[in-house]
Scaffold this motif. Structure first.
Motif, PDB file in Angstrom:
ATOM      1  N   PRO A   7       0.841  -1.197   0.000  1.00  0.00           N
ATOM      2  CA  PRO A   7       0.000   0.000   0.000  1.00  0.00           C
ATOM      3  C   PRO A   7       0.877   1.248   0.000  1.00  0.00           C
ATOM      4  O   PRO A   7       1.839   1.336   0.752  1.00  0.00           O
ATOM      5  N   ALA A   8       0.561   2.156  -0.874  1.00  0.00           N
ATOM      6  CA  ALA A   8       1.306   3.410  -0.960  1.00  0.00           C
ATOM      7  C   ALA A   8       0.458   4.429  -1.702  1.00  0.00           C
ATOM      8  O   ALA A   8      -0.447   4.075  -2.442  1.00  0.00           O
ATOM      9  N   ASP A   9       0.793   5.680  -1.490  1.00  0.00           N
ATOM     10  CA  ASP A   9       0.135   6.719  -2.259  1.00  0.00           C
ATOM     11  C   ASP A   9       0.616   6.622  -3.704  1.00  0.00           C
ATOM     12  O   ASP A   9       1.789   6.348  -3.954  1.00  0.00           O
ATOM     13  N   PRO A  10      -0.292   6.840  -4.665  1.00  0.00           N
ATOM     14  CA  PRO A  10       0.143   6.779  -6.061  1.00  0.00           C
ATOM     15  C   PRO A  10       1.131   7.917  -6.352  1.00  0.00           C
ATOM     16  O   PRO A  10       1.083   8.959  -5.714  1.00  0.00           O
ATOM     17  N   PRO A  11       2.005   7.713  -7.319  1.00  0.00           N
ATOM     18  CA  PRO A  11       2.940   8.777  -7.676  1.00  0.00           C
ATOM     19  C   PRO A  11       2.200   9.998  -8.212  1.00  0.00           C
ATOM     20  O   PRO A  11       1.103   9.878  -8.777  1.00  0.00           O
ATOM     21  N   ALA A  12       2.815  11.153  -8.064  1.00  0.00           N
ATOM     22  CA  ALA A  12       2.224  12.395  -8.569  1.00  0.00           C
ATOM     23  C   ALA A  12       1.921  12.235 -10.057  1.00  0.00           C
ATOM     24  O   ALA A  12       2.733  11.707 -10.810  1.00  0.00           O
ATOM     25  N   GLY A  13       0.749  12.655 -10.469  1.00  0.00           N
ATOM     26  CA  GLY A  13       0.353  12.605 -11.873  1.00  0.00           C
ATOM     27  C   GLY A  13      -0.236  11.282 -12.324  1.00  0.00           C
ATOM     28  O   GLY A  13      -0.648  11.156 -13.482  1.00  0.00           O
ATOM     29  N   PHE A  14      -0.312  10.296 -11.425  1.00  0.00           N
ATOM     30  CA  PHE A  14      -0.792   8.970 -11.820  1.00  0.00           C
ATOM     31  C   PHE A  14      -2.223   9.026 -12.359  1.00  0.00           C
ATOM     32  O   PHE A  14      -2.509   8.502 -13.446  1.00  0.00           O
ATOM     33  N   GLU A  15      -3.148   9.648 -11.624  1.00  0.00           N
ATOM     34  CA  GLU A  15      -4.542   9.692 -12.073  1.00  0.00           C
ATOM     35  C   GLU A  15      -4.690  10.498 -13.357  1.00  0.00           C
ATOM     36  O   GLU A  15      -5.489  10.152 -14.231  1.00  0.00           O
ATOM     37  N   ALA A  17      -2.386  10.731 -15.667  1.00  0.00           N
ATOM     38  CA  ALA A  17      -1.857   9.857 -16.718  1.00  0.00           C
ATOM     39  C   ALA A  17      -2.898   8.828 -17.146  1.00  0.00           C
ATOM     40  O   ALA A  17      -3.060   8.560 -18.339  1.00  0.00           O
ATOM     41  N   LEU A  18      -3.623   8.258 -16.185  1.00  0.00           N
ATOM     42  CA  LEU A  18      -4.665   7.296 -16.533  1.00  0.00           C
ATOM     43  C   LEU A  18      -5.771   7.959 -17.355  1.00  0.00           C
ATOM     44  O   LEU A  18      -6.330   7.346 -18.263  1.00  0.00           O
ATOM     45  N   GLY A  19      -6.092   9.210 -17.030  1.00  0.00           N
ATOM     46  CA  GLY A  19      -7.121   9.933 -17.771  1.00  0.00           C
ATOM     47  C   GLY A  19      -6.743  10.196 -19.215  1.00  0.00           C
ATOM     48  O   GLY A  19      -7.597  10.447 -20.065  1.00  0.00           O
ATOM     49  N   ALA A  20      -5.445  10.147 -19.511  1.00  0.00           N
ATOM     50  CA  ALA A  20      -4.976  10.369 -20.878  1.00  0.00           C
ATOM     51  C   ALA A  20      -5.199   9.144 -21.759  1.00  0.00           C
ATOM     52  O   ALA A  20      -4.997   9.200 -22.966  1.00  0.00           O
ATOM     53  N   PHE A  21      -5.619   8.038 -21.149  1.00  0.00           N
ATOM     54  CA  PHE A  21      -5.920   6.824 -21.903  1.00  0.00           C
ATOM     55  C   PHE A  21      -7.393   6.847 -22.280  1.00  0.00           C
ATOM     56  O   PHE A  21      -8.264   6.769 -21.417  1.00  0.00           O
ATOM     57  N   ALA A  22      -7.673   6.993 -23.565  1.00  0.00           N
ATOM     58  CA  ALA A  22      -9.056   6.993 -24.038  1.00  0.00           C
ATOM     59  C   ALA A  22      -9.592   5.570 -24.022  1.00  0.00           C
ATOM     60  O   ALA A  22      -8.901   4.635 -24.418  1.00  0.00           O
ATOM     61  N   SER A  23     -10.809   5.407 -23.529  1.00  0.00           N
ATOM     62  CA  SER A  23     -11.406   4.070 -23.503  1.00  0.00           C
ATOM     63  C   SER A  23     -12.876   4.148 -23.865  1.00  0.00           C
ATOM     64  O   SER A  23     -13.545   5.154 -23.621  1.00  0.00           O
ATOM     65  N   GLY A  24     -13.358   3.066 -24.445  1.00  0.00           N
ATOM     66  CA  GLY A  24     -14.772   2.959 -24.747  1.00  0.00           C
ATOM     67  C   GLY A  24     -15.577   2.877 -23.465  1.00  0.00           C
ATOM     68  O   GLY A  24     -15.051   2.537 -22.400  1.00  0.00           O
ATOM     69  N   VAL A  25     -16.839   3.202 -23.553  1.00  0.00           N
ATOM     70  CA  VAL A  25     -17.711   3.204 -22.380  1.00  0.00           C
ATOM     71  C   VAL A  25     -18.740   2.088 -22.536  1.00  0.00           C
ATOM     72  O   VAL A  25     -19.379   1.957 -23.577  1.00  0.00           O
ATOM     73  N   THR A  26     -18.869   1.291 -21.465  1.00  0.00           N
ATOM     74  CA  THR A  26     -19.821   0.192 -21.463  1.00  0.00           C
ATOM     75  C   THR A  26     -20.795   0.337 -20.296  1.00  0.00           C
ATOM     76  O   THR A  26     -20.528   1.057 -19.335  1.00  0.00           O
ATOM     77  N   LEU A  27     -21.879  -0.355 -20.403  1.00  0.00           N
ATOM     78  CA  LEU A  27     -22.831  -0.488 -19.304  1.00  0.00           C
ATOM     79  C   LEU A  27     -22.843  -1.962 -18.924  1.00  0.00           C
ATOM     80  O   LEU A  27     -23.079  -2.823 -19.770  1.00  0.00           O
ATOM     81  N   VAL A  28     -22.527  -2.252 -17.658  1.00  0.00           N
ATOM     82  CA  VAL A  28     -22.555  -3.621 -17.150  1.00  0.00           C
ATOM     83  C   VAL A  28     -23.827  -3.775 -16.331  1.00  0.00           C
ATOM     84  O   VAL A  28     -24.089  -2.962 -15.434  1.00  0.00           O
ATOM     85  N   THR A  29     -24.628  -4.786 -16.632  1.00  0.00           N
ATOM     86  CA  THR A  29     -25.882  -5.012 -15.923  1.00  0.00           C
ATOM     87  C   THR A  29     -25.922  -6.433 -15.368  1.00  0.00           C
ATOM     88  O   THR A  29     -25.381  -7.364 -15.966  1.00  0.00           O
ATOM     89  N   VAL A  30     -26.584  -6.550 -14.215  1.00  0.00           N
ATOM     90  CA  VAL A  30     -26.697  -7.827 -13.511  1.00  0.00           C
ATOM     91  C   VAL A  30     -28.134  -7.962 -13.024  1.00  0.00           C
ATOM     92  O   VAL A  30     -28.714  -7.000 -12.505  1.00  0.00           O
ATOM     93  N   ALA A  31     -28.702  -9.143 -13.172  1.00  0.00           N
ATOM     94  CA  ALA A  31     -30.040  -9.413 -12.643  1.00  0.00           C
ATOM     95  C   ALA A  31     -29.883 -10.079 -11.282  1.00  0.00           C
ATOM     96  O   ALA A  31     -29.340 -11.176 -11.183  1.00  0.00           O
TER      97      ALA A  31
END
Length: 172
Positions: A7-15, A17-31
Motif C-alpha cells: 500500500p502506498a500513495d500513487p505517484p504524482a500525476g498517476f490519475e 496519466a490514466l485519464g490520458a488513456f481513451a477508452s470505450g464506455v460500457t454499461l454492465v448489468t446484472v439481474a
C-alpha cells in the motif's frame, strides 16, 4: 519471484496519466433476485477470442462488485455516442435500480444472463464469470462470452477521455 504490491500513495500525476488513456464506455448489468443493477464501466478489455473472454474492473465495495462476487451471469453493452445520458445515469452514486433508470429507454432482458440490455448500442454480450481477482481498490472480473445478442453495423462509440465523455471525430 514476484514482489507483492505494498500500500502506498500513487505517484504524482498517476490519475492524470490514466485519464490520458481513451477508452470505450460500457454499461454492465446484472439481474439480482431483488433488483436489476447496472453501472457504467470504462475499464473493459477484450482478453481472448478462443475462448471468448472479456475483463471488467469494478470498484471494491460497490454493489455491482458485491453482486458479481456471488452471481455468475452479467451483460456488457458497448455504448454509442448517442447514449451519453445513459452512461451518466449509471455513473451516478446512489442511483436507483436499473429498471427505473431504463424506464424511458428501449431495452430487453438478455435470454442468457437475465440482465437488462439497452437497445441501439454498438454491441451487447452476455457473459458468465470465470475468474474474480481482487486487486487494489478494484475487483477484476473475467467473463466468458456466452451470447452476442447485438452488434451494430455502424455507429460512433462513446469514449471516456480526461474524465469526460467524448465522441470520436470521424475522418471524411
Amino acid at each position: 519471484m514476484t514482489e507483492k504490491l505494498r500500500p502506498a500513495d500513487p505517484p504524482a500525476g498517476f490519475e492524470t496519466a490514466l485519464g490520458a488513456f481513451a477508452s470505450g464506455v460500457t454499461l454492465v448489468t446484472v439481474a439480482d433476485d431483488r433488483e436489476d443493477v447496472g453501472v457504467t464501466v470504462s475499464a473493459f478489455c477484450p482478453v481472448s477470442t478462443q475462448p471468448p473472454l472479456i475483463l471488467i474492473a469494478l470498484a471494491v465495495g460497490s454493489y455491482p462488485a458485491e453482486l458479481l462476487g456471488r452471481l455468475d451471469r452479467f451483460a456488457v453493452t458497448v455504448l454509442t455516442s448517442g447514449q451519453r445520458m445513459l452512461a451518466g445515469r449509471f455513473a451516478t452514486a446512489g442511483r436507483p435500480g436499473a429498471r427505473l433508470m431504463l424506464n424511458d429507454v428501449p431495452h430487453r432482458r438478455g435470454s442468457v444472463s437475465g440482465a437488462l440490455i439497452p437497445d441501439d448500442a454498438l454491441a451487447a454480450m452476455e457473459c458468465e464469470v470465470v475468474t474474480r481477482v481482487p486487486t487494489g481498490d478494484h475487483l477484476l472480473v473475467i467473463g466468458h462470452v456466452l451470447f452476442v445478442p447485438n452488434v451494430a453495423e455502424s455507429g460512433v462509440p462513446l469514449v471516456r477521455f480526461h474524465r469526460q465523455y467524448r465522441t470520436l471525430a470521424t475522418a471524411g
